[in-house]
Scaffold this motif. Structure first.
Motif, PDB file in Angstrom:
ATOM      1  N   ASN A 241       0.835  -1.206   0.000  1.00 48.49           N
ATOM      2  CA  ASN A 241       0.000   0.000   0.000  1.00 48.49           C
ATOM      3  C   ASN A 241       0.866   1.249   0.000  1.00 48.49           C
ATOM      4  N   ASP A 244       2.820   1.653  -3.404  1.00 46.01           N
ATOM      5  CA  ASP A 244       1.877   2.049  -4.453  1.00 46.01           C
ATOM      6  C   ASP A 244       1.368   3.473  -4.231  1.00 46.01           C
ATOM      7  N   CYS A 248       1.628   6.657  -6.714  1.00 51.48           N
ATOM      8  CA  CYS A 248       0.388   7.292  -7.141  1.00 51.48           C
ATOM      9  C   CYS A 248       0.405   8.796  -6.854  1.00 51.48           C
ATOM     10  N   LYS A 264      -1.427   0.436  -9.986  1.00 52.45           N
ATOM     11  CA  LYS A 264      -1.483  -0.982  -9.622  1.00 52.45           C
ATOM     12  C   LYS A 264      -0.052  -1.515  -9.668  1.00 52.45           C
ATOM     13  N   HIS A 265       0.393  -2.119  -8.583  1.00 52.85           N
ATOM     14  CA  HIS A 265       1.745  -2.674  -8.495  1.00 52.85           C
ATOM     15  C   HIS A 265       2.797  -1.628  -8.861  1.00 52.85           C
ATOM     16  N   CYS A 269      -1.849   2.796 -14.075  1.00 52.41           N
ATOM     17  CA  CYS A 269      -2.687   2.030 -15.000  1.00 52.41           C
ATOM     18  C   CYS A 269      -3.699   2.941 -15.680  1.00 52.41           C
ATOM     19  N   SER A 291      -7.817  -2.874 -14.797  1.00 55.48           N
ATOM     20  CA  SER A 291      -6.644  -2.794 -13.915  1.00 55.48           C
ATOM     21  C   SER A 291      -6.887  -1.953 -12.677  1.00 55.48           C
ATOM     22  N   ILE A 292      -7.736  -0.951 -12.773  1.00 56.03           N
ATOM     23  CA  ILE A 292      -7.944  -0.071 -11.631  1.00 56.03           C
ATOM     24  C   ILE A 292      -8.681  -0.779 -10.497  1.00 56.03           C
ATOM     25  N   GLY A 295      -7.009  -1.294  -7.076  1.00 61.90           N
ATOM     26  CA  GLY A 295      -5.839  -0.434  -7.126  1.00 61.90           C
ATOM     27  C   GLY A 295      -5.885   0.699  -6.126  1.00 61.90           C
ATOM     28  N   LEU A 316     -11.488  -0.320  -4.411  1.00 64.03           N
ATOM     29  CA  LEU A 316     -10.169   0.297  -4.326  1.00 64.03           C
ATOM     30  C   LEU A 316      -9.559  -0.017  -2.970  1.00 64.03           C
ATOM     31  N   GLU A 317      -8.221  -0.061  -2.924  1.00 56.54           N
ATOM     32  CA  GLU A 317      -7.527  -0.310  -1.663  1.00 56.54           C
ATOM     33  C   GLU A 317      -7.293   0.978  -0.882  1.00 56.54           C
TER      34      GLU A 317
END
Length: 500
Positions: A241, A244, A248, A264-265, A269, A291-292, A295, A316-317
Motif C-alpha cells: 500500500n 503504491d 500514485c 497498480k503494483h 494504469c 486494472s484499476i 488499485g 479500491l484499496e
C-alpha cells in the motif's frame, strides 16, 4: 549509588529523579536540568562540586573531567575500584543524557550556521558512549519512554536489558552524528561517505508477501507526503500500500489541473485530467476499468461528493487526497476497509537509493519536470495545439512508468500503457493492444529513444498521430524519416526518464 542527569528533553525528568532518590541515588546534574530539578525540590548537586573544576568556555567544558568519566568508565573490579579510591572518585551507576536539540535548531527557517554549530553536543555524547561501553556496570538512559521501566527494574537489572539500553544509546549518538554530518555535507552531489539514519514509524502487517516482515521508517527528521499522510479511515496500511501510494501521489503531483491517477503494483494504469475532479475520474476509469480494480487512486484536489459517489462503486484499496469534503468522507467511509489518506505536499527527495546485495546504488532523484525539457519539433509536420497538449500530458505520465515504457493517450486521459518490457517495440504493442480502438487519434510518449523506426511504423499503423521521445539514438534519422513518410509529428525532449 550515584546518577548523572543532564537532558535536553526534560519530559518526565523530575519524576524520574525523584524515583531515583527514593531508590537511594545521589543525583548530579548540570545547567538547565539542575535548575529544573532544584526548582522541583529534588536533592541534587551541581557537577562542579564533583569535579572541583568550574565550567569554562561558556559551558562547553563541564563534564569532560576524570571525576566524571573515571566514575563512568571504571569496571567494578578490585583493580579499577582501587584506582578510583586513590583518586577520590566515586563510581557512577546511572547516566541519563539526551542531547542538545540539533535537529530542532536546524529545522528553524531562520537558523544561522553559528546557531547550528553551537547546538552540537560534545560532553553528552562522550558520557553516553562511555556509559554504553561500560554498560555491565552503568545503566545508560537516553529515552524518557524508558524511565518508568528502569525505575521498576532497579535492583534486578538483567545483563540483556543493560545491553539493550547500550545498543539504544549507541543508536542515539549515531543518529545524532548522522544529522550533523548530513547538515555539514554539500547540498548537492554524492558525498564520499553517506550515512543514513532510519527511525521506525510503525510495523506493517507484512512485506510484499506474508512471509516477509516489514516496517515503515523515516529517514532522519525528513518529511514525506505519503510517509506523513494521515490515515483517516480504513484498515492498516501494508508494505505494498505504501509503495503504491507513493507512486500514485508522485504522479498526481506532476499536474496542476484536476487529475486522477490509478496505480497498480507501483505502475500507473490510468490517468485522467479535466476541468473537474469528477470528470477527471471518469476519464481515468474509462482508461482501464479492469486494472484499476483493487488499485490505489490519488487526486490532486480536495475530494468532493460528486467524485466520491463515483469512486464508491469501484473496489479500491486506498484513496489519497489533500482534503475530503465532509459529504465525500461520509460517502467513502461507509466502505469499512477502504483506506482514506489525507496527504500534504512535502519537499522532493534529493537522493534515490536502490538496494543491491552488500550495498546501494545512489543517484540524484529524478525530479525534473516539464520545465527541464527542450521541446524540438524534428519532423516536417508540427503537432497541432491539441496534439501538443496530449504529448505533454503523456510525457508527464511516462516518467512514472517502469521501463521500457510507452504511454499513449488523448483528450486528457491515457488510452494505453506499456510497462516494463524488455524491448521498446513490445511495450508499444502492449500499449496499443490495451488501447484498442482508442489508439486511433492518440499520441505516444516513450521514456527513451527509439533504436529503430519500428515503433514509429507500429504507431502509425494503429492510428497514432504524434510522438514525443528524448531522441539521441544513432538511428534518429530513421525514425524521423519514417514519421515524415507516415505524416506523424514528432517532438524530441532531450531528456530520458528510465525507471527501473
Amino acid at each position: 549509588m550515584r546518577a548523572i542527569l543532564s537532558v535536553s528533553n526534560k519530559s518526565g525528568i523530575v519524576d524520574f529523579a525523584k524515583g531515583l532518590v527514593e531508590k537511594g541515588f545521589e543525583i548530579i546534574s548540570t545547567g538547565g536540568t539542575f535548575k529544573t530539578l532544584k526548582d522541583a525540590g529534588v536533592a541534587v548537586r551541581y557537577v562542579t562540586e564533583i569535579t572541583g573544576f568550574p565550567e569554562i568556555l561558556e559551558g562547553r567544558v563541564k563534564t569532560l573531567h576524570p571525576a566524571v568519566h573515571g566514575g563512568i568508565l571504571a569496571r567494578r573490579t578490585p583493580e579499577h575500584l582501587a584506582q578510583l579510591n586513590e583518586q577520590q572518585i566515586t563510581p557512577i551507576d546511572l547516566v541519563c543524557v539526551n542531547l542538545y536539540p540539533f535537529r530542532e535548531t536546524i529545522a528553524k527557517p531562520d537558523v544561522t550556521f553559528q546557531d547550528a554549530i553551537e547546538n552540537i553536543d560534545i560532553g553528552g555524547p562522550a558520557m553516553i558512549r562511555a556509559s554504553a561501553k561500560n554498560h555491565e556496570s552503568v545503566l545508560i538512559v537516553v529515552d524518557p519512554a524508558d524511565y518508568s521501566e528502569i525505575l521498576g527494574n532497579l535492583g534486578n537489572v538483567t545483563s540483556e536489558y543493560r545491553k539493550y539500553l547500550a545498543q539504544k544509546a549507541f543508536a542515539h549518538t549515531a543518529a545524532y552524528d548522522t544529522a550533523i554530518a548530513n547538515y555539514l555535507a554539500p547540498s548537492t552531489g554524492l558525498p564520499e561517505q553517506k550515512t543514513v539514519e532510519l527511525n521506525r514509524v510503525i510495523e506493517l502487517r507484512y512485506g510484499e508477501n506474508p512471509h516477509q516482515k516489514a516496517a515503515l521508517y523515516r529517514e532522519g527528521s525528513q518529511k514525506g507526503a505519503v510517509l506523513d499522510a494521515e490515515v483517516l479511515h480504513g484498515k492498516a496500511m501494508s508494505f505494498n500500500n505504501y509503495t503504491d501510494a507513493e507512486a500514485c501521489w508522485n504522479l498526481a503531483s506532476e499536474f496542476d489541473e484536476p487529475t486522477v491517477v490509478g496505480v497498480k503494483h507501483a505502475n500507473p494504469c490510468a490517468v485522467g485530467t479535466a476541468s473537474t475532479l469528477a470528470e477527471a475520474w471518469q476519464r481515468a476509469y474509462e482508461a482501464d476499468p479492469v486494472s484499476i480494480f483493487g488499485g490505489i487512486v490519488s487526486v490532486n484536489r480536495p475530494l468532493d461528493a460528486d467524485t466520491a459517489r463515483a469512486l464508491k462503486d469501484v473496489f479500491l484499496e486506498v484513496i489519497l487526497a489533500p482534503e475530503y469534503t465532509p459529504e465525500a468522507f461520509e460517502i467513502l467511509s461507509k466502505k469499512k476497509n477502504l483506506r482514506l489518506m489525507k496527504v500534504a505536499q512535502a519537499p522532493k527527495p534529493t537522493l534515490d537509493y536502490k538496494r543491491i546485495n552488500g550495498g546501494f546504488v545512489v543517484q540524484e532523484a529524478d525530479t525534473l519536470g516539464l520545465e527541464g525539457i527542450q521541446q524540438s519539433v524534428v519532423t516536417k509536420r508540427a503537432p497541432t495545439e491539441q496534439e501538443l497538449q496530449d504529448l505533454l500530458f503523456t510525457w508527464r505520465v511516462v516518467k512514472h512508468v517502469k521501463s521500457n515504457a510507452i504511454v499513449i493517450g488523448k483528450d486528457g486521459r491515457t488510452t494505453g500503457i506499456g510497462v516494463g518490457q524488455v524491448n521498446r517495440i513490445w511495450a508499444t504493442e502492449q500499449a496499443i493492444e490495451h488501447a484498442g480502438d482508442h489508439a486511433k487519434g492518440s499520441v505516444l510518449a516513450s521514456d527513451a529513444f527509439f533504436p529503430f523506426d519500428d515503433v514509429v511504423r507500429t504507431a502509425a499503423a494503429a492510428g497514432i498521430t504524434a510522438i514525443i521521445q528524448p531522441g539521441g539514438s544513432v538511428r534518429d534519422e530513421d525514425s524521423i524519416r519514417a514519421a515524415d513518410e507516415l505524416g506523424i509529428a514528432m517532438v524530441f525532449t532531450g531528456v530520458r526518464h528510465f525507471r527501473h
